[in-house]
Each structure stands twice: as structure tokens, then as C-alpha cells.
Scaffold this active site. Structure first.
Site, mmCIF file in Angstrom:
data_model
loop_
_atom_site.group_PDB
_atom_site.id
_atom_site.type_symbol
_atom_site.label_atom_id
_atom_site.label_comp_id
_atom_site.label_asym_id
_atom_site.label_seq_id
_atom_site.Cartn_x
_atom_site.Cartn_y
_atom_site.Cartn_z
ATOM 1 C CG HIS A 154 -8.683 -2.398 11.511
ATOM 2 N ND1 HIS A 154 -8.463 -2.620 12.703
ATOM 3 C CD2 HIS A 154 -7.661 -1.817 10.936
ATOM 4 C CE1 HIS A 154 -7.129 -2.297 12.784
ATOM 5 N NE2 HIS A 154 -6.428 -2.054 11.738
ATOM 6 N N GLY A 207 0.781 -1.217 0.030
ATOM 7 C CA GLY A 207 -0.027 -0.048 -0.074
ATOM 8 C C GLY A 207 0.897 1.170 0.033
ATOM 9 C CG ASN A 217 -5.025 -0.817 7.868
ATOM 10 O OD1 ASN A 217 -6.049 -1.327 8.007
ATOM 11 N ND2 ASN A 217 -4.024 -0.695 8.706
ATOM 12 N NE ARG A 236 -3.268 -2.812 18.648
ATOM 13 C CZ ARG A 236 -3.231 -2.214 17.446
ATOM 14 N NH1 ARG A 236 -4.443 -1.627 17.032
ATOM 15 N NH2 ARG A 236 -2.061 -1.978 17.018
#
Length: 319
Positions: A181, A85, A126, A157
């Protein structure tokens, strides 16, 4: 999966940045695969990374074949993992960035499919929910064979934060982050457990924690990437380990429940034609099915809100 998946495990990583190489390093240390191929637009970098990994094989738990390759090497792969990306340019809008990364994803997936690849595509780039949708559309594969990392890292997390707060092993915390997300993700508190005991019951029996702490835990999870980036400019170890977990679930045919970016097939009837973070059962065929949780009214509203935001972004993009 390829016909020889029971005796051979081959993974191709596209993108040798920090995320891709943290994943590769985790694969090496855990001995997850027999063959690992690195592909990058910068072939020299991919070659250097392969050399570096190979020099650790003496201390790895199993023999592995690691090398820099090209898209033809995807043909017999069980899994292709895409981490490639581009970052946002100064003055560039989010939608412009999305369209640029979507264009890259289409090109990458197109090259993968030219090799006659018939395995599973795992997207870690992303924004993962949007780009997994793009990858699925570009691939022509069944939606069960195109997945994204989704909220799997966010969930890890969350479990860490809960474990720290109540002093119980993270392996006994069963809770999920669902939705995008991103900023609209949410915790499914109504289905959070410590062992077999609902988390709300655990909190009621402990003096040192109350329900206000749950909101602080959520904020810590939601802001985790920002806090890490502020300190070290990028996050990569956590997602590297997370991708290995998803990879193992596929290669070992585990029927394991992991919250990933998955195509909603009507399991949640308020979400149509969208990839979003939901708990799903993963095995050698990819997604076996999406697990429907009985959400409370607030959680259902949060899921709908997250889905509507993602849908709004998709509607603005150039497909």
C-alpha cells in the site's frame, strides 16, 4: 472469534482520529455492529465522539451500544481495529517514524492481548503492511487473525476510475491493486474484468478508450491520496467505508475476496515472512486462504519488487 459471535457483534476502535471516526460513523449508518467501543489516549475525546454518535441512533438502521472504553473491553470483542499512529516530525527520517509507530503498535497490541482478546485484529495505521507485521508479531495470534487494510482502498479507487472511464457500474468492475500500500503497488491488469468479460477485450471494442488510458488510470489511483491531501489535508471517508466492508465480511462469515495486507504463507513462493496486499478470502475466522492469481511476467516482477522493498524496510527496523 468469540463464542457468542453469531448473536452479538462487538468492535473496538483504537484511535479516534478522522480515520477511526469515519469508520465508526460508517458502522453506525450501516448498522454493522451491535456494540461499538472507542478507545483513545485522549479519553475525553473518545467520550465526546461516543456521545455524538449516540445522538444519531434515532435515525440509525439498528439499535447499537456505543461508548468510550478501555483495553479491558477488548476481551469479548470480535474485531479490534487499530487506526492509531503519529505523524512525521520535521527532520525525522521515514525509518525513525516507522520505529516510533512500531513502538506504539507494540504497546497497543500488548494492551489488547492483556485483556485475553481472541478475535481478529484489523490494522489501518500506515504504513499498513509494515505495522500489520508488527501487530502480528506482538499479538502471538495466528497470522490468519491479524490483517491490514492493505490495498483494499486502492482497489476501490481503481474500480471507480475504470467505471468512470467505460461508463459501467463500479459494482461490475472486478480488478485488483496488489503489493505494497504505497508507491510500489501495481494493477493486475491481466485479471481485470468487466462482469465476465476481460477488460482488455472491452477496451478493444470501444473507440473512446485505448490502452494508454490504463496507465492514466493507474497514475490516478497511485496519486489519489496525494491529490486529496493537497485539497483537504487528509483522507478518511474512503478508508472508513473500506474498513466496514472488511468488518462485514468477517462478522457475516461471507468468504468474500478482498485485497488486504495478509501474511504470505507460501501461496506466492517468491515472498517469504511478509505482509503484503494480496486478494484473500475472508470469513469469521479471518483469512481463510490467500488467492493465488496467475500473474504475467511483468506483474510477477512488480510483486517481487514491491515485496523486496517492504522486506528491505523491515530489515532496517528495530524489532
Amino acid at each position: 472469534m468469540t463464542s457468542n459471535s453469531k448473536t452479538k457483534s462487538k468492535v473496538v476502535i483504537i484511535g479516534t482520529g478522522m480515520v477511526g471516526m469515519s469508520y465508526a460513523y460508517s458502522l453506525l449508518n450501516q448498522g454493522t455492529v451491535k456494540e461499538l467501543v472507542l478507545i483513545d489516549i485522549d479519553k475525553k475525546r473518545a467520550e465526546g465522539e461516543a456521545m455524538d454518535l449516540n445522538h444519531g441512533l434515532s435515525y440509525a438502521p439498528r439499535k447499537m451500544k456505543i461508548y468510550a472504553g478501555d483495553y479491558n473491553d477488548c476481551k469479548e470483542a470480535d474485531i479490534v481495529v487499530i487506526t492509531a499512529g503519529v505523524p512525521q516530525k520535521e527532520g525525522e527520517s521515514r525509518i525513525d517514524l516507522l520505529n516510533r509507530n512500531a513502538s506504539i503498535m507494540k504497546i497497543v497490541v500488548g494492551q489488547v492481548m492483556k485483556s485475553k482478546f481472541n478475535g481478529i485484529i484489523l490494522v489501518a495505521s500506515n504504513p499498513v503492511d509494515i505495522l500489520t507485521y508488527v501487530a502480528w508479531k506482538a499479538s502471538g495470534l495466528p497470522s490468519s487473525k491479524v490483517i491490514g487494510s492493505g490495498t483494499s482502498l486502492d482497489t476501490a479507487r481503481l474500480r471507480f476510475e475504470i467505471a468512470q472511464k467505460i461508463n459501467i457500474s463500479v459494482k461490475n468492475i472486478h480488478a485488483y491493486i496488489m503489493g505494497e500500500h504505497g508507491d510500489s503497488e501495481f494493477v493486475c491488469w491481466s485479471k481485470a474484468y468487466v462482469g465476465a468479460k476481460p477488460l482488455v477485450d472491452v477496451i478493444e471494442s470501444m473507440e473512446e478508450i485505448d490502452f494508454k488510458d490504463l496507465e492514466e488510470i493507474y497514475k490516478s489511483v497511485k496519486n489519489a491520496a496525494f491529490e486529496i491531501i493537497k485539497r483537504k489535508r487528509a483522507t478518511y471517508y474512503g478508508i472508513g467505508m473500506t474498513l466496514v466492508s472488511i468488518t462485514s465480511a468477517i462478522l457475516n462469515d461471507e468468504n468474500r475476496i478482498i485485497p488486504i495486507s495478509v501474511y504470505n504463507d507460501g501461496t506466492y513462493d517468491t515472498i517469504k515472512d511478509l505482509y503484503i496486499g494480496l486478494p484473500a478470502v475472508i470469513n469469521a475466522e479471518g483469512v481463510d486462504y490467500v488467492m493465488r492469481l496467475k500473474l504475467n511476467d511483468k506483474e510477477q516482477e512488480q510483486l517481487n519488487h514491491s515485496a523486496n522493498l517492504l522486506k528491505g524496510v523491515l530489515d532496517q527496523m528495530d524489532f
